[in-house]
Motif scaffolding. Structure first.
Motif, PDB file in Angstrom:
ATOM      1  N   ALA A   1       4.218  -7.293   2.926  1.00 48.92           N
ATOM      2  CA  ALA A   1       3.898  -7.619   1.536  1.00 48.92           C
ATOM      3  C   ALA A   1       2.411  -7.406   1.265  1.00 48.92           C
ATOM      4  N   ALA A   2       1.566  -7.826   2.192  1.00 47.17           N
ATOM      5  CA  ALA A   2       0.121  -7.655   2.016  1.00 47.17           C
ATOM      6  C   ALA A   2      -0.236  -6.166   1.947  1.00 47.17           C
ATOM      7  N   ARG A   3       0.389  -5.354   2.795  1.00 46.93           N
ATOM      8  CA  ARG A   3       0.136  -3.910   2.745  1.00 46.93           C
ATOM      9  C   ARG A   3       0.566  -3.342   1.392  1.00 46.93           C
ATOM     10  N   ALA A   4       1.751  -3.763   0.916  1.00 48.10           N
ATOM     11  CA  ALA A   4       2.257  -3.279  -0.374  1.00 48.10           C
ATOM     12  C   ALA A   4       1.351  -3.708  -1.526  1.00 48.10           C
ATOM     13  N   ALA A   5       0.694  -4.856  -1.383  1.00 45.29           N
ATOM     14  CA  ALA A   5      -0.206  -5.368  -2.419  1.00 45.29           C
ATOM     15  C   ALA A   5      -1.582  -4.724  -2.337  1.00 45.29           C
ATOM     16  N   GLY A   6      -1.840  -3.983  -1.263  1.00 41.46           N
ATOM     17  CA  GLY A   6      -3.170  -3.424  -1.063  1.00 41.46           C
ATOM     18  C   GLY A   6      -4.173  -4.509  -0.715  1.00 41.46           C
ATOM     19  N   GLY A   7      -3.657  -5.571  -0.109  1.00 43.08           N
ATOM     20  CA  GLY A   7      -4.513  -6.703   0.245  1.00 43.08           C
ATOM     21  C   GLY A   7      -4.394  -7.047   1.705  1.00 43.08           C
ATOM     22  N   GLU A   8      -4.602  -8.313   1.995  1.00 42.36           N
ATOM     23  CA  GLU A   8      -4.503  -8.771   3.381  1.00 42.36           C
ATOM     24  C   GLU A   8      -3.886 -10.158   3.419  1.00 42.36           C
ATOM     25  N   VAL A   9      -3.406 -10.514   4.596  1.00 41.26           N
ATOM     26  CA  VAL A   9      -2.823 -11.836   4.799  1.00 41.26           C
ATOM     27  C   VAL A   9      -3.955 -12.841   4.935  1.00 41.26           C
TER      28      VAL A   9
ATOM     29  N   GLN B   1       5.109  -8.020  -7.718  1.00 45.95           N
ATOM     30  CA  GLN B   1       5.845  -6.791  -7.414  1.00 45.95           C
ATOM     31  C   GLN B   1       6.038  -6.590  -5.920  1.00 45.95           C
ATOM     32  N   TRP B   2       5.077  -6.977  -5.124  1.00 42.66           N
ATOM     33  CA  TRP B   2       5.163  -6.762  -3.689  1.00 42.66           C
ATOM     34  C   TRP B   2       6.113  -7.732  -2.986  1.00 42.66           C
ATOM     35  N   ALA B   3       6.744  -8.627  -3.736  1.00 40.87           N
ATOM     36  CA  ALA B   3       7.718  -9.559  -3.148  1.00 40.87           C
ATOM     37  C   ALA B   3       8.926  -8.824  -2.575  1.00 40.87           C
ATOM     38  N   ARG B   4       9.091  -7.583  -2.978  1.00 41.94           N
ATOM     39  CA  ARG B   4      10.214  -6.776  -2.461  1.00 41.94           C
ATOM     40  C   ARG B   4      10.171  -6.685  -0.934  1.00 41.94           C
TER      41      ARG B   4
END
Length: 158
Positions: free
Chosen positions: A41-49, A103-106
């Motif tokens: 999810a973090a990768r899909a969000a362009g973020g980090e955990v 959106q990244w909850a997928r």
């Protein structure tokens, strides 16, 4: 994206975190699967955990976060059932403090978790099938003034 039933939401044993010893132990959500989905999810969000916090009794959920450009989203994972919810703030229990799934909850639904919408979590307790709740669970609901499905699922009752 949201992966939940459109009709009813029966509360299975363990939904509140309580169990009857005669019924055996409650199921456990696979924490490794949750962490894996969280990183996806973090990768899909362009973020980090961000910080990941495993559940500690009496909480019924694990807490983590995904930090992205738009800010931090708190991810809640039920400890006994593969349910995911989202919030803007970390708390020991929740009532109506949920946010719509990003959106990244997928990434969670793609790995077998059920992402619950903020509308579903805000459902009054008269909505879901609560017939499985034990008298002790019903007392806790009344004692803590819990009025929503989300409050029953993501709690810290003792």
């Amino acid at each position: 994206m949201v992966n939940e039933e459109n009709i009813g939401f029966p509360l299975p044993p363990g939904a509140t975190g309580f169990f009857r010893p005669g019924d055996g132990p409650l199921p456990e959500t696979d924490l490794r699967a949750f962490r894996s989905a969280l990183y996806a999810a973090a990768r899909a969000a362009g973020g980090e955990v961000g910080e990941v916090e495993e559940r500690a009794y009496p909480r019924t959920f694990h807490t983590a976060s995904v930090v992205e450009r738009a800010g931090e989203s708190v991810v809640l994972c039920h400890a006994h059932h593969p349910w995911i919810a989202f919030s803007r703030a970390r708390r020991d229990w929740y009532g109506e403090d949920f946010m719509a799934p990003p959106q990244w909850a997928r990434a969670f639904t793609d790995t077998g978790f059920v992402v619950l919408s903020d509308e579903r979590l805000s459902t009054p307790l008269s909505g879901p099938d609560a017939s499985v709740l034990t008298p002790a669970e019903r007392r806790q609901v009344r004692y803590y003034g819990t009025t929503t499905l989300g409050g029953v699922l993501f709690n810290s009752w003792d």
